[in-house]
Scaffold this motif. Sequence first.
Motif, mmCIF file in Angstrom:
data_model
loop_
_atom_site.group_PDB
_atom_site.id
_atom_site.type_symbol
_atom_site.label_atom_id
_atom_site.label_comp_id
_atom_site.label_asym_id
_atom_site.label_seq_id
_atom_site.Cartn_x
_atom_site.Cartn_y
_atom_site.Cartn_z
ATOM 1 N N ARG A 182 0.970 -1.200 -0.217
ATOM 2 C CA ARG A 182 -0.050 0.126 -0.005
ATOM 3 C C ARG A 182 0.834 1.226 0.009
ATOM 4 O O ARG A 182 2.005 1.348 0.483
ATOM 5 C CB ARG A 182 -0.979 0.073 1.071
ATOM 6 C CG ARG A 182 -0.375 0.084 2.658
ATOM 7 C CD ARG A 182 -1.087 0.914 3.422
ATOM 8 N NE ARG A 182 -1.105 2.286 3.155
ATOM 9 C CZ ARG A 182 -1.878 3.188 3.422
ATOM 10 N NH1 ARG A 182 -3.186 2.756 3.844
ATOM 11 N NH2 ARG A 182 -1.892 4.464 2.931
ATOM 12 N N LYS A 213 -2.855 12.090 -1.323
ATOM 13 C CA LYS A 213 -3.232 11.999 0.092
ATOM 14 C C LYS A 213 -4.302 12.995 0.311
ATOM 15 O O LYS A 213 -4.479 14.241 0.310
ATOM 16 C CB LYS A 213 -2.081 12.299 0.833
ATOM 17 C CG LYS A 213 -0.733 11.509 0.974
ATOM 18 C CD LYS A 213 -1.296 10.170 1.171
ATOM 19 C CE LYS A 213 -1.897 9.802 2.485
ATOM 20 N NZ LYS A 213 -2.244 8.303 2.775
ATOM 21 N N GLU A 264 -4.376 5.208 -3.216
ATOM 22 C CA GLU A 264 -5.767 5.832 -3.577
ATOM 23 C C GLU A 264 -5.847 6.545 -4.535
ATOM 24 O O GLU A 264 -4.722 7.428 -4.983
ATOM 25 C CB GLU A 264 -5.779 6.609 -1.966
ATOM 26 C CG GLU A 264 -6.839 7.412 -2.002
ATOM 27 C CD GLU A 264 -7.587 7.787 -0.622
ATOM 28 O OE1 GLU A 264 -6.649 7.266 0.456
ATOM 29 O OE2 GLU A 264 -8.402 8.560 -0.316
ATOM 30 N N GLN A 296 -7.781 2.516 -4.556
ATOM 31 C CA GLN A 296 -8.224 2.885 -3.445
ATOM 32 C C GLN A 296 -9.365 3.623 -3.358
ATOM 33 O O GLN A 296 -8.787 4.848 -3.874
ATOM 34 C CB GLN A 296 -7.235 2.646 -2.300
ATOM 35 C CG GLN A 296 -7.661 2.944 -0.727
ATOM 36 C CD GLN A 296 -6.292 2.923 0.051
ATOM 37 O OE1 GLN A 296 -5.393 2.223 -0.190
ATOM 38 N NE2 GLN A 296 -6.593 3.712 1.125
ATOM 39 N N GLY A 347 -10.855 5.921 -0.439
ATOM 40 C CA GLY A 347 -10.706 6.316 0.829
ATOM 41 C C GLY A 347 -11.808 6.629 1.740
ATOM 42 O O GLY A 347 -12.847 6.919 1.070
ATOM 43 N N THR A 348 -11.954 6.610 2.905
ATOM 44 C CA THR A 348 -13.196 6.840 3.750
ATOM 45 C C THR A 348 -13.758 8.095 3.358
ATOM 46 O O THR A 348 -14.984 8.403 3.448
ATOM 47 C CB THR A 348 -12.760 7.212 5.188
ATOM 48 O OG1 THR A 348 -13.653 6.980 6.091
ATOM 49 C CG2 THR A 348 -11.656 8.278 5.658
ATOM 50 N N ARG A 349 -13.014 9.337 3.101
ATOM 51 C CA ARG A 349 -13.700 10.720 2.908
ATOM 52 C C ARG A 349 -14.385 10.663 1.415
ATOM 53 O O ARG A 349 -15.084 11.399 1.176
ATOM 54 C CB ARG A 349 -12.231 11.469 2.581
ATOM 55 C CG ARG A 349 -11.757 12.093 4.076
ATOM 56 C CD ARG A 349 -10.388 12.664 4.096
ATOM 57 N NE ARG A 349 -9.887 12.646 5.357
ATOM 58 C CZ ARG A 349 -9.270 11.902 6.010
ATOM 59 N NH1 ARG A 349 -9.438 10.796 5.757
ATOM 60 N NH2 ARG A 349 -8.735 12.323 7.254
ATOM 61 N N LYS A 392 -12.828 1.697 1.221
ATOM 62 C CA LYS A 392 -12.864 1.987 2.669
ATOM 63 C C LYS A 392 -14.402 2.488 2.945
ATOM 64 O O LYS A 392 -14.971 3.032 2.200
ATOM 65 C CB LYS A 392 -11.929 2.913 2.940
ATOM 66 C CG LYS A 392 -10.475 2.179 2.836
ATOM 67 C CD LYS A 392 -9.414 3.146 3.673
ATOM 68 C CE LYS A 392 -8.341 2.148 4.214
ATOM 69 N NZ LYS A 392 -7.323 3.136 4.992
ATOM 70 N N ARG A 447 -12.354 0.737 8.676
ATOM 71 C CA ARG A 447 -11.417 1.699 8.989
ATOM 72 C C ARG A 447 -11.528 2.323 10.267
ATOM 73 O O ARG A 447 -10.816 3.293 10.389
ATOM 74 C CB ARG A 447 -10.546 2.479 8.008
ATOM 75 C CG ARG A 447 -11.614 3.186 7.074
ATOM 76 C CD ARG A 447 -12.100 4.178 7.733
ATOM 77 N NE ARG A 447 -10.873 5.478 7.585
ATOM 78 C CZ ARG A 447 -11.019 6.454 8.485
ATOM 79 N NH1 ARG A 447 -12.093 6.513 9.526
ATOM 80 N NH2 ARG A 447 -9.784 7.219 8.737
ATOM 81 N N HIS A 454 -5.338 3.027 10.593
ATOM 82 C CA HIS A 454 -6.160 4.513 10.686
ATOM 83 C C HIS A 454 -7.385 4.411 11.543
ATOM 84 O O HIS A 454 -7.923 5.184 12.088
ATOM 85 C CB HIS A 454 -6.806 4.475 9.437
ATOM 86 C CG HIS A 454 -5.892 4.985 8.061
ATOM 87 N ND1 HIS A 454 -4.842 4.175 7.677
ATOM 88 C CD2 HIS A 454 -5.213 6.317 7.896
ATOM 89 C CE1 HIS A 454 -4.133 4.791 6.958
ATOM 90 N NE2 HIS A 454 -4.385 6.254 6.997
HETATM 91 C C1 PEP Z 1 -5.352 5.521 3.759
HETATM 92 O O1 PEP Z 1 -5.288 4.165 3.897
HETATM 93 O O2 PEP Z 1 -4.069 6.116 3.223
HETATM 94 C C2 PEP Z 1 -6.292 6.525 4.250
HETATM 95 C C3 PEP Z 1 -6.226 7.673 3.846
HETATM 96 O O3 PEP Z 1 -7.236 5.869 4.951
HETATM 97 P P1 PEP Z 1 -8.602 6.584 5.297
HETATM 98 O O4 PEP Z 1 -8.852 6.941 3.951
HETATM 99 O O5 PEP Z 1 -9.164 5.135 5.845
HETATM 100 O O6 PEP Z 1 -8.491 7.386 6.136
#
Ligand code: PEP
Length: 338
Positions: A126, A131, A164, A182, A184-186, A207, A237, A272
């Motif tokens: 990963r 970010k 991501e 990926q 992500g949560t957001r 996620k 997560r 996380h």
């Molecule tokens: C990640 O895994 O890099 C991440 C940003 O996680 P999350 O979306 O769960 O905060």
Amino acid sequence: MVIVMDADATSGDIAAAVDAVTATGGEAYVSRGTSRTLIAVGGDTAQVPPPELQALPGVADVVGVSAPYKLVSRESHSARTVVRVADATIGGGAPALIAGPCAVETPEQTLAAARMAATAGASLLRGGAYKPRTSPYAFQGLGEAGLKILADVRDATGLPIVTEVLDAADVDLVASYADMLQIGTRNMQNFALLRAVGQAGLPVLLKRGMNATIEEWLMAAEYIAQSGTLDIVLCERGIRTFEKATRNTLDISAVAVAQQLSHLPVIVDPSHSGGQRRLVLPLSRAALAVGADGVIVDVHPTPETALCDGPQALVEEDLAPLREMLETLPSALGRARP
Ligand code: PEP
Ligand code: E4P
């Protein structure tokens, strides 16, 4: 209604099933996975006759699905899905380990983290090149330069990469480097992005939104599946609660619930959720005990200098205990060993 195609159904069989649905006024959404193709039937289905669909070549089953998420529902297919990412598999037995740096920072840091991941027994690397940060002043990732580093590290280590993607406009670019995308949560309910990754032709790690119900999470998976990709791995997560002792509250029950409601593999991110290095192993044990199909963890060669999430990254001395736990706990739990 969902049409389950035979494992060896041809593209002609799939096209014929789609034609049979659309000719009678329904809508057909083809979702392809490594091991099977499903077709969700929507729209005005009153005239779509299941017995005639069932008789078509290559059709294994026609299933009525009561859940709002048709393609990812356990009702549409009782066998659990195994997602393949290059040589790695997630689901269907032995728990998988995905590990790597939270963010790609330099070639040296990423290679060192990938070697740590391999030492711990990871089958996938990963690492974020894009970010999603709370602060616009925080490190936002290296972008395409980070993707190139990941690709070089894949060449050096043989580990396929999951990374991501934040924006629908970047999906093709990220997909040209990654083995798995990926969400992500957001972005769990960024529907344009879900559709774009569903069309990219790569497996997807989805996620759970930090404020999302399990049903909303499965509906997000349905967007990806309906757009074409059935190879989806769900990742719990942690969610937002009143508790401040952990970064997020790991909803361990969501793993069992999601596995009961969906045929998709479900993994856990103890990094996380806990947000602290010392919680990663205990939460990973809990994940395996509840039946998770794997864990995804942050590792970093020098977390004190990390540009993102250093406090939750495992260090060298954590790798052997993690590996040992992944090798021994599954059989103690009556599960397959990696
Ligand atoms: C990640 O895994 O890099 C991440 C940003 O996680 P999350 O979306 O769960 O905060
Ligand atoms: C991680 O991978 C995310 O980018 C990170 O957890 C974001 O959190 P923060 O920006 O609030 O530090």
